[in-house]
Scaffold this active site. Structure first.
Site, PDB file in Angstrom:
ATOM      1  N   HIS A 602       0.862  -1.178   0.000  1.00 39.56           N
ATOM      2  CA  HIS A 602       0.000   0.000   0.000  1.00 39.56           C
ATOM      3  C   HIS A 602       0.903   1.234   0.000  1.00 39.56           C
ATOM      4  O   HIS A 602       1.616   1.487   0.973  1.00 39.56           O
ATOM      5  CB  HIS A 602      -0.912   0.003   1.221  1.00 39.56           C
ATOM      6  CG  HIS A 602      -1.864  -1.145   1.260  1.00 39.56           C
ATOM      7  ND1 HIS A 602      -2.160  -1.849   2.414  1.00 39.56           N
ATOM      8  CD2 HIS A 602      -2.569  -1.748   0.273  1.00 39.56           C
ATOM      9  CE1 HIS A 602      -3.024  -2.805   2.136  1.00 39.56           C
ATOM     10  NE2 HIS A 602      -3.282  -2.767   0.838  1.00 39.56           N
ATOM     11  N   HIS A 700       3.441  -3.313   7.014  1.00 39.75           N
ATOM     12  CA  HIS A 700       2.345  -2.395   6.703  1.00 39.75           C
ATOM     13  C   HIS A 700       2.357  -1.209   7.652  1.00 39.75           C
ATOM     14  O   HIS A 700       3.092  -1.182   8.638  1.00 39.75           O
ATOM     15  CB  HIS A 700       0.993  -3.115   6.811  1.00 39.75           C
ATOM     16  CG  HIS A 700       0.670  -3.982   5.638  1.00 39.75           C
ATOM     17  ND1 HIS A 700      -0.248  -3.641   4.675  1.00 39.75           N
ATOM     18  CD2 HIS A 700       1.140  -5.209   5.279  1.00 39.75           C
ATOM     19  CE1 HIS A 700      -0.333  -4.605   3.778  1.00 39.75           C
ATOM     20  NE2 HIS A 700       0.508  -5.569   4.122  1.00 39.75           N
ATOM     21  N   GLU A 781       2.246  -4.397  11.548  1.00 44.12           N
ATOM     22  CA  GLU A 781       1.618  -3.081  11.438  1.00 44.12           C
ATOM     23  C   GLU A 781       2.353  -2.064  12.307  1.00 44.12           C
ATOM     24  O   GLU A 781       2.640  -2.327  13.474  1.00 44.12           O
ATOM     25  CB  GLU A 781       0.158  -3.159  11.892  1.00 44.12           C
ATOM     26  CG  GLU A 781      -0.715  -4.102  11.084  1.00 44.12           C
ATOM     27  CD  GLU A 781      -1.224  -3.485   9.806  1.00 44.12           C
ATOM     28  OE1 GLU A 781      -0.862  -2.305   9.542  1.00 44.12           O
ATOM     29  OE2 GLU A 781      -1.970  -4.154   9.074  1.00 44.12           O
TER      30      GLU A 781
END
Length: 864
Positions: A602, A700, A781
């Protein structure tokens, strides 16, 4: 309506009324004649012509979650407008937020019922698993990845062909498959022994920029005749067999060896000369070893292909883009300021005074004004940066701030001056999209010192933001850098995130956009400053650092190789980094396990790149943990999976308006080449080398939580009844999070989750766990914002802390290889205490986690 307006004006100041006021203002915005954003079209001005296939999403290529689930309109069910009220509340809410679009569960189910999107059998309603088998690939296709595993020897496993052929045989539905899951063969599945299909992206032998010109041109002119013209396609692939897929000669020379692998003599592959440490990365291949980082970055940035032509390089990226060395406290929100902002927004919605707004930056017009030959490439001219020259120079013809975003990772579409010191900003959606407005990165100049300027970003989409819970934007001052104080710093006061009156036409239900507002006082007059959502990490930065590492690594102690796996849709190279220790008679590489790491699927999650940067620096260091890791493992690292999105300033997608982290189950080799070939590398590990990665981790960034945490995979916590019927050992997935808790003060074990949801089946984490049986398949994360526990509680995350997280991940991995020694210290089905150190001894401090910290965080929905 008038009654509600009067109530909002005279609403008591008491805090207990804040939620009610927020709801009333929301209703007023709904009832107003919905205003449109002042743009000609909500579609992105950045458009890219994609390959046109007759059936891109044929039945053989449907992912488990369907084509809509992979698109930009993918949703998390259960999202609620109530999250709008959260901007006034002190407590964060764990609402649905997978960085996807918020869509009601009923709408999502309606989509899934479409005939062309049917991908679950009726049994799935009862939570039994009967999913389709992902596409199998041919022997020549998979073994062709041997080029990227040359440290294991040039010869492949002698039994791999038979094994691969067997793997395509339809499975009996009554049997349990590897990875505790039974897949069902599809009728349209391509047989393993069929002719090799044409693949215009995969570089078995990485060509130069000129040698592959014909293939690149053919991709640009790719049309619907491809599917019907399979004969010519197969013919072309056979003609390229000598250079792209030299497998036949390899198969004929296979001989028996330990573990079924035939190897070259150690003397032939013991070390790699420095000049071939970077192999196949043409963008940096000709850069002199005497160059400095600044000049290297200039050359690389000029060669990068972008959708919108760039006019400059951003100064912070060119100079390395570091942050302040000092921990910066979280912002303390003033509820009275947020209340005033909300009421002012309502007043603006009621009053029609748009004529007073002055447009001061228009990216759409700037693109249109470019000559036709300048609209498709940067490579016809050398990019530069002249910010230092412009310092202190006032633009006398303008009485407003000057903006610019035409540089790598930049994102700003329009700017309107609504008062002398206040500006409304509109972000650009992802390429070929109308959605995903969150990442911003732009330049501002022509300011006055010690004067507060207000910036309102008016087309945000997420229902809540960490801007309401202490997060500040970041700023880089060129003047400060000249004065010897370089670095990104957190800035801003009066920060708030709230719903405005502008209609969001791309939403599936009537909704308005949200506003991020903040006030900045610039320290210097007529400075050049850059403002961003988070610390940028560009594609050119990555390549520049790869070049730097190739010049500084000692080949006598570190095996380092960087090469291109494939070309992206816009013909940018995809770096693959291999790190291990040089081979020796006592420690042959072929006996080592593989650890596979990826990041930046992303593009807006730039924090993941900084964490990966820390991991790479650690692995290339001389620390005891790094030496131990290199001697035990071969690291295969794809540090940037979505470089097209990164280059073009996207937040969620790349060039196809799809979430690439929903394409892992069945990636399309023509539309998702990086995912397709990264998965191919993993297939080679599993089926040819017979070495499923010991650990897979995808890095991420998380927009709704603080701290750092891991998502893993557990049979017992799966949506699928078949999974739950197969017992697993919690130690397999709990040990690494426990080790991270031990080493990293930024890590929050209580936020970790090991659930498997049906909507995540096509993510990297779940797909690789399910298809390849990788027990330690994780997503890591990292917060955009900061920390609310531990050593850094109450402070923002910064580049130093992000790189530190990557380093601590290596420390945890260094302990993991002593698994037999300490596995018994983990209490089954709990997060028991661990007693270990890098040398396998007992440290003085013992990590103990209370029962309250053993939450599986089932309420957290941002499983990327």
């Amino acid at each position: 309506m008038n009654l509600l307006h009067k109530f909002s004006i005279h609403c008591p100041e008491d805090k207990s009324y804040d939620s009610l006021l927020a709801r009333v203002c929301y209703i007023i915005n709904i009832c107003l004649d919905r205003k449109q954003l002042p743009v000609q079209t909500i579609s992105s001005p950045a458009t890219f012509t994609l390959p046109t296939l007759k059936e891109v999403y044929s039945c053989s290529e449907m992912a488990i979650t369907g084509k809509h689930a992979a698109s930009s309109h993918e949703a998390s069910p259960g999202s609620d407008e109530d999250s709008y009220e959260d901007f006034m509340q002190d407590k964060n809410v764990n609402s649905d937020d997978d960085d996807d679009e918020e869509v009601e569960e009923e709408e999502e189910k309606a989509e899934e019922s479409n005939d062309d999107d049917y991908f679950y059998e009726e049994k799935s309603k009862n939570k039994t698993c009967n999913l389709g088998l992902p596409i199998q690939r041919g022997v020549e296709d998979i073994t062709g990845y041997s080029h990227y595993f040359q440290e294991f020897g040039n010869l492949i496993d002698e039994n791999s062909k038979n094994m691969l052929q067997k793997s395509c045989v339809p499975m009996d539905n009554s049997l349990q498959s590897y990875g505790s899951f039974q897949f069902k063969q599809k009728n349209c599945h391509e047989k393993i022994n069929s002719d090799v299909t044409c693949n215009q992206f995969f570089l078995y032998k990485t060509p130069s920029l000129t040698d592959d010109a014909h293939e690149r041109k053919s991709m640009k002119n790719y049309d619907s005749s491809f599917i019907d013209n399979s004969v010519s396609c197969n013919k072309r692939s056979k003609e390229n067999q000598n250079t792209m897929n030299p497998i036949s000669s390899v198969l004929s020379t296979l001989g028996p060896h330990k573990n079924g692998v035939a190897m070259e003599p150690i003397s032939k592959r013991n070390s790699i000369p420095n000049h071939v440490m970077v192999k196949g990365l043409d963008v940096i291949a000709d850069i002199s070893k005497d160059s400095d980082f600044h000049s290297v970055y200039v050359k690389i940035a000029t060669r990068v292909n972008s959708v919108i032509p760039f006019v400059k390089m951003a100064y912070p990226d060119m100079m390395g883009g570091n942050s302040s060395n000092t921990l910066e406290p979280l912002n303390v929100k003033d509820r009275r300021v947020c209340r005033a902002k909300l009421l002012a927004c309502v007043e603006r919605g009621i009053a029609e005074f748009e004529g007073a707004n002055k447009e001061v930056y228009d990216l759409d017009a700037l693109i249109t004004e470019l000559p036709a030959q300048k609209q498709s490439s940067n490579t016809d001219r050398l990019l530069f940066n002249s910010d230092e020259v412009h310092l202190g120079q006032k633009v006398t013809t303008k009485t407003h701030l000057c903006f610019e975003s035409r540089f790598e990772s930049g994102n700003l579409r329009k700017a309107f001056q609504i008062s002398s010191k206040e500006y409304d900003l509109i972000l650009m959606p992802d390429v070929n999209s109308t959605r995903h407005h969150q990442w911003f990165y732009f330049e501002v100049s022509n300011m006055e010192a010690n004067v507060p300027y207000v910036f309102n970003i008016v087309n945000c989409e997420k229902q809540n933001s960490q801007f309401n819970y202490g997060m500040k934007p970041i700023m880089y001052s060129v003047r400060e850098a000249i004065l010897g104080r370089p670095g990104w710093v957190r800035v801003g006061t009066d920060i708030c995130y709230y719903r405005n009156c502008y209609q969001n036409p791309s939403s599936r239900k009537p909704r308005s956009y949200l506003t991020t507002t903040f006030k900045i006082t610039f320290p210097h007059s007529y400075d050049v400053c850059y403002i961003a959502y988070h610390y940028p990490y560009t594609y050119s930065q990555l390549l520049a650092h790869i070049w730097k590492w190739s010049q500084t690594v000692d080949p006598a102690s570190i095996y380092f190789r960087a090469e291109s796996v494939c070309l992206s849709l816009n013909k940018n190279e995809t770096p693959l980094i291999t790190i291990t220790a040089p081979e020796s008679d006592t420690n042959p590489i072929v006996m080592r396990e593989i650890i596979f790491l990826t990041a930046r699927v992303h593009p807006g999650e730039s924090n993941s790149s900084w964490v990966m940067h820390g991991t790479l620096e650690k692995l290339l260091s001389s620390s005891s943990a790094a030496v131990s890791l290199r001697s035990k493992f071969v690291f295969k690292i794809v540090p940037m999976l979505n470089m097209e999105g990164v280059i073009n300033g996207c937040h969620r997608c790349g060039l196809t308006d799809e979430d690439l982290n929903r394409r892992w189950s069945n990636p399309n080799q023509h539309l998702h080449p990086v995912i397709y070939h990264t998965k191919g590398l993993l297939e080679y590990c599993v089926y040819v080398l017979k070495k499923p990665p010991y650990v897979f981790c995808d890095y991420h960034g998380h927009s709704r939580h603080k701290n750092v945490f891991l998502y893993g995979c557990s049979n017992s916590d799966s949506w699928c009844e078949t999974d739950r019927s197969v017992p697993d050992n919690p130690a397999d997935y709990l040990l690494l999070p426990q080790l991270m808790q031990h080493f990293s003060p930024a890590f929050a074990l209580q936020l970790c989750s090991f659930s498997i949801e049906r909507g995540r089946e096509s993510t990297a984490r779940v797909t690789l766990w399910r298809e390849f049986g990788i027990k330690r398949s994780y997503t890591m994360e990292s917060s955009y914002c900061g920390f609310d526990q531990g050593l850094y509680e109450g402070h923002h995350v910064d580049i130093i802390r992000l790189k530190e997280i990557g380093e601590h991940f290596c420390d945890a991995l260094a302990c993991l290889h002593n698994e037999p020694y300490w596995r018994t210290d983990v209490i089954p089905f709990s997060a028991g205490s661990l007693r270990l150190d890098l040398q396998g001894g007992l440290p003085q401090s013992v990590l103990e986690v209370s029962e309250s910290e053993r939450s599986d965080c089932s309420e957290c929905e941002e499983h990327c």
